[in-house]
Write a protein that holds these residues in place. Structure first.
Motif, short mmCIF file in Angstrom:
data_model
loop_
_atom_site.label_atom_id
_atom_site.label_comp_id
_atom_site.label_asym_id
_atom_site.label_seq_id
_atom_site.Cartn_x
_atom_site.Cartn_y
_atom_site.Cartn_z
N ARG A 1 -0.59 4.30 16.85
CA ARG A 1 -1.85 4.29 16.10
C ARG A 1 -1.88 5.41 15.07
O ARG A 1 -2.36 5.23 13.95
N LYS A 2 -1.35 6.58 15.45
CA LYS A 2 -1.31 7.70 14.52
C LYS A 2 -0.43 7.35 13.31
O LYS A 2 -0.79 7.64 12.17
N ARG A 3 0.71 6.73 13.54
CA ARG A 3 1.59 6.34 12.44
C ARG A 3 0.91 5.32 11.53
O ARG A 3 1.04 5.38 10.31
N ASN A 4 0.19 4.38 12.15
CA ASN A 4 -0.54 3.40 11.34
C ASN A 4 -1.58 4.09 10.44
O ASN A 4 -1.73 3.74 9.26
N CYS A 5 -2.29 5.06 11.02
CA CYS A 5 -3.30 5.78 10.25
C CYS A 5 -2.67 6.62 9.15
O CYS A 5 -3.24 6.74 8.05
N GLU A 6 -1.52 7.19 9.41
CA GLU A 6 -0.81 7.95 8.38
C GLU A 6 -0.41 7.06 7.21
O GLU A 6 -0.55 7.44 6.04
N MET A 7 0.09 5.85 7.52
CA MET A 7 0.50 4.94 6.46
C MET A 7 -0.70 4.41 5.69
O MET A 7 -0.64 4.22 4.47
N TRP B 1 -3.51 6.03 5.24
CA TRP B 1 -3.94 7.17 4.41
C TRP B 1 -3.05 7.30 3.18
O TRP B 1 -3.55 7.46 2.07
N ARG B 2 -1.74 7.20 3.35
CA ARG B 2 -0.81 7.29 2.22
C ARG B 2 -1.10 6.17 1.22
O ARG B 2 -1.14 6.41 0.00
N LEU B 3 -1.31 4.97 1.72
CA LEU B 3 -1.58 3.84 0.84
C LEU B 3 -2.90 4.02 0.09
O LEU B 3 -3.01 3.70 -1.10
N ALA C 1 10.78 6.50 2.17
CA ALA C 1 11.93 5.66 2.53
C ALA C 1 12.27 5.73 4.01
O ALA C 1 12.95 4.84 4.54
N LYS C 2 11.80 6.77 4.69
CA LYS C 2 12.15 6.94 6.10
C LYS C 2 11.27 6.09 7.01
O LYS C 2 11.60 5.90 8.18
N ARG C 3 10.15 5.62 6.50
CA ARG C 3 9.21 4.87 7.34
C ARG C 3 8.98 3.48 6.78
O ARG C 3 8.77 3.32 5.58
N GLU C 4 9.00 2.52 7.66
CA GLU C 4 8.72 1.15 7.25
C GLU C 4 7.21 0.92 7.27
O GLU C 4 6.51 1.35 8.20
#
Length: 484
Positions: free
Chosen positions: A184-190, A192-194, A224-227
Motif C-alpha cells: 500500500r505504501k508503494r502504491n501511495c508513493e507511485m 504521489w509521483r504521478l 526506471a527501478k519501479r514498475e
C-alpha cells in the motif's frame, strides 16, 4: 393526476418549494404537470424554467430519490410539456445522472448539447470529470480530458478534479485489495509521483515545494527501478500524453489543490518519523506567517489538520499525540481561519479521532472523545454515530448499540448504508438479536435526555476502568495506550 384549483402562479410557488427537497420531487413534478392547461402558464418563462432546472438538480447532501423521481423520467416529463432546457438545465440533469453512477447517460446529454448547438462550459466538463471520478471510470476520464484539451479550457478546479481522480483510484484500490502495508505504501508513493508529474504540467511548482522537505524535481523523471502498478498504468499513460502549459500560462494552485496534494504526500510517507517531521515543518511555517500556509489554513480550516490527524492514528508511536494535534488544530484554525469555529469540520476531525481509537481497539477512548465533542457544542453527525455503533458492536455491547440506533430515530437522524454494514458484520445470531431489539424498544434505554445523556451513559459502560476521564487526563491515557 390530481387537479389543483389554484392560480398557476400559486401552484408554481408551491412547486418551487417542493423541488428544494429530493423527497418531494414527485409532488413538484405533479404540480408542474397540472399547470399544462392553465391559461397564461409558460413552462419556458424565467420563473418556470428556474423551477424545472431545480427539479432536475440534486444537491450533494440530498438523498437519492426513488425511481419514480429518476432524472430521465423527470426530464422526459418536462420535454413532453414543451420545456426547452438551456445549458444550466442540461448541466443539472447531467449531474443527476452522474450522482446515480450513470455516466454514460450524462454523455448522451452532452451529445445533446452539441445537437442543439449549445457550447458546453467548464461546469459541464467538471460534472463529467467528477462523474468519471466517482465511478472510477478511466475511459470516461480519457474522453473528457480529450474534450478539454480540444477546447483549451483547463482551469484550477478542472485540474483539481483530475488530480482527485488519481488519488481516489489509488485509495479505492488499496481499500478493495488485500495487500501488505508495504504494498500500500508503494502504491501511495507511485500515486504521489504521478500527481506531482500531472501537477507540474499546469501549476507553478513553488507553492507545493514549500510544503515538502525534498526537491520535487526528483519526482519528475520516470522511475526506471519501479514498475507502475496496474491500477495506475492507464493514468500514467494519460499523464504522458498531456502537454505541459508554457511557463507564462502556468496557473497558481488554489487551497484545494494544495490540500489535495498534501494529503496524497502524507499518504505516501508510510512511517511515523517523517510524519512528525512534516507536522513540525507545517507548524513552523504557520508560526512564521508563511503566506501560502496561512492562506491554506484560512481557506481550508480544520481540513489540513485532519490530514495529519488521520495519518497520526495509523501508527502506535504517533497515535498518542493525536489529541494534542486536535487541540493545536482547533487553536490554529480559530487564529487563522475565516470561520472562527467551523463546527462541521470539527465534527469531521473528532470523528476521525474516534475512528482511529476504535481501530486501535480503545473503546473507552472513543466514548471519552464523544463526550468531549458534545460538551464542546459540536453535534455528532451520522458518520460519528456509526463509529459509536461499530465500536459497541465490536465490543459485544449489542443492546447499547441498538439503544444508539433508537436514539438516532428519536432525534430524526436517519441511518445509512454504513450503519447497515456495521450490523452485517455480526454473526447471524447477533444480527437476529439486533432485529428483535429494534422491534421491541426497551423503555429503560439510554435514549432519554439528548446526546449528552446518551454519551455519558455509554462512557459508564467502561466504569470498571479509570473513571473521571477528561481531556486533561486523556493525554496520559493516550500515553499508556501508545506504550502498551
Amino acid at each position: 393526476m390530481v387537479e389543483h384549483p389554484l392560480h398557476w402562479n400559486t401552484s408554481l410557488h408551491f412547486a418551487s418549494q417542493f423541488v428544494q427537497n429530493s423527497i418531494y420531487k414527485v409532488e413538484a413534478a405533479e404540480l408542474i404537470y397540472s399547470l399544462r392547461t392553465k391559461r397564461g402558464f409558460d413552462i419556458n418563462s424565467p420563473a418556470a424554467a428556474s423551477v424545472c432546472t431545480t427539479l432536475l438538480n440534486l444537491k450533494g447532501e440530498d438523498r437519492l430519490p426513488g425511481e419514480e423521481a429518476a432524472p430521465d423520467k423527470l426530464f422526459k416529463l418536462l420535454l413532453d410539456l414543451g420545456f426547452r432546457p438551456n445549458l444550466l438545465g442540461l448541466s443539472a440533469l447531467m449531474r443527476n445522472f452522474c450522482v446515480r453512477g450513470r455516466v454514460e447517460v450524462a454523455w448522451n446529454i452532452f451529445n445533446l448539447l452539441a445537437q442543439r448547438g449549445i457550447q458546453p462550459d467548464a461546469q459541464v466538463f467538471s460534472i463529467l470529470l467528477n462523474g468519471a471520478k466517482d465511478a472510477v471510470d478511466i475511459e470516461s476520464l480519457q474522453r473528457i480530458v480529450n474534450v478539454i484539451n480540444v477546447n483549451k479550457c483547463w482551469s484550477p478546479y478542472l485540474v483539481n478534479d483530475l488530480l482527485g481522480f488519481i488519488y481516489q483510484v489509488n485509495e479505492f484500490h488499496n481499500k478493495s485489495e488485500i495487500s501488505s502495508r508495504t504494498r500500500r505504501k508503494r502504491n501511495c508513493e507511485m500515486a504521489w509521483r504521478l500527481m506531482v508529474q500531472m501537477y507540474t504540467k499546469f501549476f507553478h511548482l513553488a507553492p507545493l515545494q514549500k510544503l515538502t522537505l525534498y526537491p520535487l524535481e526528483n519526482l519528475l523523471a520516470p522511475d526506471a527501478k519501479r514498475e507502475v502498478p496496474a491500477h495506475l498504468s492507464q493514468l500514467n499513460r494519460l499523464a504522458a500524453t498531456l502537454a505541459p502549459l508554457p511557463d507564462p500560462l502556468l496557473m497558481r494552485p488554489d487551497s484545494i489543490t494544495l490540500s489535495l496534494m498534501f494529503k496524497a504526500h502524507m499518504r505516501s510517507l508510510g512511517k511515523p518519523r517523517p510524519l512528525m517531521a512534516y507536522y513540525d515543518h507545517f507548524k513552523e511555517l504557520l508560526r512564521k506567517g508563511d503566506r501560502t500556509v496561512v492562506k491554506l489554513v484560512k481557506d481550508q480550516g480544520m481540513v489540513v489538520f485532519s490530514i495529519f490527524l488521520r495519518d497520526f492514528l495509523q501508527f502506535q508511536t504517533t497515535a498518542k499525540y493525536s489529541l494534542q494535534v486536535l487541540r493545536e488544530a482547533t487553536i490554529k484554525s480559530r487564529q487563522h481561519g475565516k470561520d472562527t469555529y467551523n463546527r462541521p469540520q470539527l465534527a469531521h476531525a473528532y470523528t476521525i479521532l474516534m475512528n482511529g481509537f476504535r481501530n486501535r481497539r480503545h473503546p473507552q477512548q472513543v466514548m471519552v472523545i464523544l463526550n468531549r465533542m458534545i460538551r464542546e457544542g459540536i453535534t455528532p453527525n451520522i458518520t460519528t454515530w456509526n463509529v459509536v455503533i461499530g465500536t459497541l458492536l465490536r465490543e459485544n455491547h449489542i443492546r447499547e448499540a441498538v439503544w444508539v440506533m433508537q436514539h438516532l430515530e428519536q432525534m430524526g437522524l436517519e441511518t445509512n448504508n454504513h450503519t447497515v454494514r456495521e450490523i452485517t458484520r455480526l454473526s447471524y445470531t447477533k444480527r437476529k438479536w439486533v432485529a428483535q431489539l429494534m422491534e421491541s424498544p426497551d423503555q429503560q434505554s439510554l435514549t432519554r435526555g439528548g446526546h449528552i445523556s446518551l454519551a455519558k451513559s455509554l462512557l459508564r459502560i467502561w466504569s470498571a476502568k479509570p473513571s473521571g476521564i477528561s481531556m486533561k487526563t486523556a493525554p496520559r491515557i493516550n500515553k499508556q495506550y501508545g506504550e502498551a
